[in-house]
Design a protein around this motif. Structure first.
Motif, mmCIF file in Angstrom:
data_model
loop_
_atom_site.group_PDB
_atom_site.id
_atom_site.type_symbol
_atom_site.label_atom_id
_atom_site.label_comp_id
_atom_site.label_asym_id
_atom_site.label_seq_id
_atom_site.Cartn_x
_atom_site.Cartn_y
_atom_site.Cartn_z
ATOM 1 N N ARG A 1 42.252 34.163 35.515
ATOM 2 C CA ARG A 1 41.418 33.791 36.603
ATOM 3 C C ARG A 1 40.662 35.172 37.069
ATOM 4 O O ARG A 1 39.467 35.277 37.451
ATOM 5 C CB ARG A 1 42.122 33.204 37.778
ATOM 6 C CG ARG A 1 42.413 31.804 37.384
ATOM 7 C CD ARG A 1 43.322 31.114 38.692
ATOM 8 N NE ARG A 1 44.080 29.899 38.314
ATOM 9 C CZ ARG A 1 44.660 29.182 38.838
ATOM 10 N NH1 ARG A 1 45.294 29.797 40.056
ATOM 11 N NH2 ARG A 1 44.963 28.093 38.492
ATOM 12 N N VAL A 2 41.468 36.303 37.122
ATOM 13 C CA VAL A 2 40.899 37.476 37.327
ATOM 14 C C VAL A 2 39.728 37.877 36.665
ATOM 15 O O VAL A 2 38.636 38.492 36.580
ATOM 16 C CB VAL A 2 41.792 38.686 37.478
ATOM 17 C CG1 VAL A 2 41.329 40.251 37.317
ATOM 18 C CG2 VAL A 2 42.751 38.702 38.940
ATOM 19 N N ARG A 3 40.004 37.591 35.199
ATOM 20 C CA ARG A 3 38.969 38.208 34.042
ATOM 21 C C ARG A 3 37.920 37.225 34.338
ATOM 22 O O ARG A 3 36.860 37.605 33.929
ATOM 23 C CB ARG A 3 39.505 37.641 32.671
ATOM 24 C CG ARG A 3 40.881 38.894 32.116
ATOM 25 C CD ARG A 3 40.982 38.702 30.702
ATOM 26 N NE ARG A 3 42.079 39.567 30.408
ATOM 27 C CZ ARG A 3 43.267 39.304 30.459
ATOM 28 N NH1 ARG A 3 43.755 37.995 30.500
ATOM 29 N NH2 ARG A 3 44.215 40.199 29.913
ATOM 30 N N ALA A 4 38.147 36.055 34.700
ATOM 31 C CA ALA A 4 36.782 34.913 34.985
ATOM 32 C C ALA A 4 35.907 35.659 36.118
ATOM 33 O O ALA A 4 34.497 35.422 36.183
ATOM 34 C CB ALA A 4 37.168 33.677 35.279
ATOM 35 N N LEU A 5 36.665 36.063 37.278
ATOM 36 C CA LEU A 5 35.864 36.590 38.340
ATOM 37 C C LEU A 5 35.218 37.776 38.039
ATOM 38 O O LEU A 5 34.075 38.014 38.263
ATOM 39 C CB LEU A 5 37.046 36.905 39.575
ATOM 40 C CG LEU A 5 36.480 37.257 40.722
ATOM 41 C CD1 LEU A 5 35.677 36.186 41.425
ATOM 42 C CD2 LEU A 5 37.473 37.933 41.617
ATOM 43 N N ALA A 6 35.833 38.646 37.236
ATOM 44 C CA ALA A 6 35.202 40.079 36.681
ATOM 45 C C ALA A 6 34.097 39.850 35.849
ATOM 46 O O ALA A 6 33.031 40.684 35.669
ATOM 47 C CB ALA A 6 36.264 40.776 35.982
#
Length: 279
Positions: free
Chosen positions: A183-188
């Motif tokens: 999820r963090v990668r998708a946000l980034a």
């Protein structure tokens, strides 16, 4: 130069901190500017960003006045009710405050909202549109379960700069990476989002001595996802005192970014925060 992009001050005689749990009793006391100043001096930190703690409209004006007199506080991230019908007028009043030059951003304690989709409610999205129009930054204080809504929200406002507080609060104490990492990668992937390298020692087990080897894989996800140019150091003082002291938080962050080049470290500890918050 070193910038601390995230810390707090509070006076319990002025305002209670209702988010404090019983486990937080060690920090259930006043934290005022002189104590902050001593911590900053001991760690050679040159400038800071003071961040709101409660959803109270009176707190932000008080922080703006405080920034006028507290050495090294170079910016304020305040609070406004995004769901208010007159949210634009409320932000306008803050920007008209005599000390408004210190107001750099806004945030809401989304982590406390029971609805994981709070950030994509129509009234909240309308509030974010108002923030976008002001040119202020918006700090995202969310837990992993709220990251999907954050991903949707940031995609709707590409001209609004978002900053993810505390790396999205990864489950360090449980030793888990997923689904937080995905999820963090998708946000980034959204270029209008940055991340604060902050709050990690209190996502770990407070009873254990902070261990860079235990934290490293979470930091590596963030650095890989955002790149050092979109990551900034924050202490989360005084909450960090639940796990360790201010100087050790700074030392841990420097240890965990020690493999970066000089210009990349300078971004994490200085230029990214200065540029993002226009310090």
């Amino acid at each position: 130069m070193t910038v601390d992009a995230h810390h707090h001050l509070w006076d319990l005689d002025v305002r209670e901190q209702p988010w404090m749990t019983a486990a937080m009793d060690p920090i259930r006391r006043d934290f005022r500017a002189p104590e902050l100043g001593a911590a900053l001096k001991s760690a050679a930190v040159d400038a800071t960003v003071l961040v709101q703690t409660v959803a109270d409209p009176d707190e932000t004006p008080e922080m703006l006045v405080l920034a006028d007199s507290v050495d090294r506080v170079a910016g304020v991230v305040g609070w406004v009710d995004l769901t208010a019908r007159d949210v634009r007028e409320r932000i306008g009043r803050l920007q008209a405050h005599p000390s408004a030059r210190w107001l750099k951003g806004l945030r809401h304690p989304v982590e406390a909202e029971p609805d994981p989709d709070w950030l994509v409610r129509p009234d909240v999205l309308a509030g974010l549109a108002a923030v976008e129009d002001t040119g202020l930054v918006y700090d995202l204080l969310v837990r992993p379960r709220q990251l999907p809504a954050a991903i949707k929200a940031v995609g709707q406002y590409p001209q609004l700069t978002f900053v993810l507080d505390h790396c999205g609060k990864p489950p360090i104490a449980d030793g888990e990476l997923e689904p937080w990492a995905t999820r963090v990668r998708a946000l980034a992937a959204h270029q209008n989002v940055l991340c604060k390298l902050s709050g990690l020692v209190t996502e770990d087990d407070w009873a254990r001595q902070p261990d860079p080897d235990r934290l490293r894989r979470y930091v590596d996800v963030v650095l890989d996802a955002f790149g050092p140019g979109r990551v900034m150091f924050g202490s989360d003082w005084p909450l960090c005192l639940l796990a360790t002291d201010y100087a050790q938080v700074v030392g841990l962050a420097k240890n965990l970014t020690g493999h970066l080049g000089a210009s990349e470290r300078a971004a994490v500890f200085d230029s990214t925060a200065r540029r993002t918050y226009e310090l």
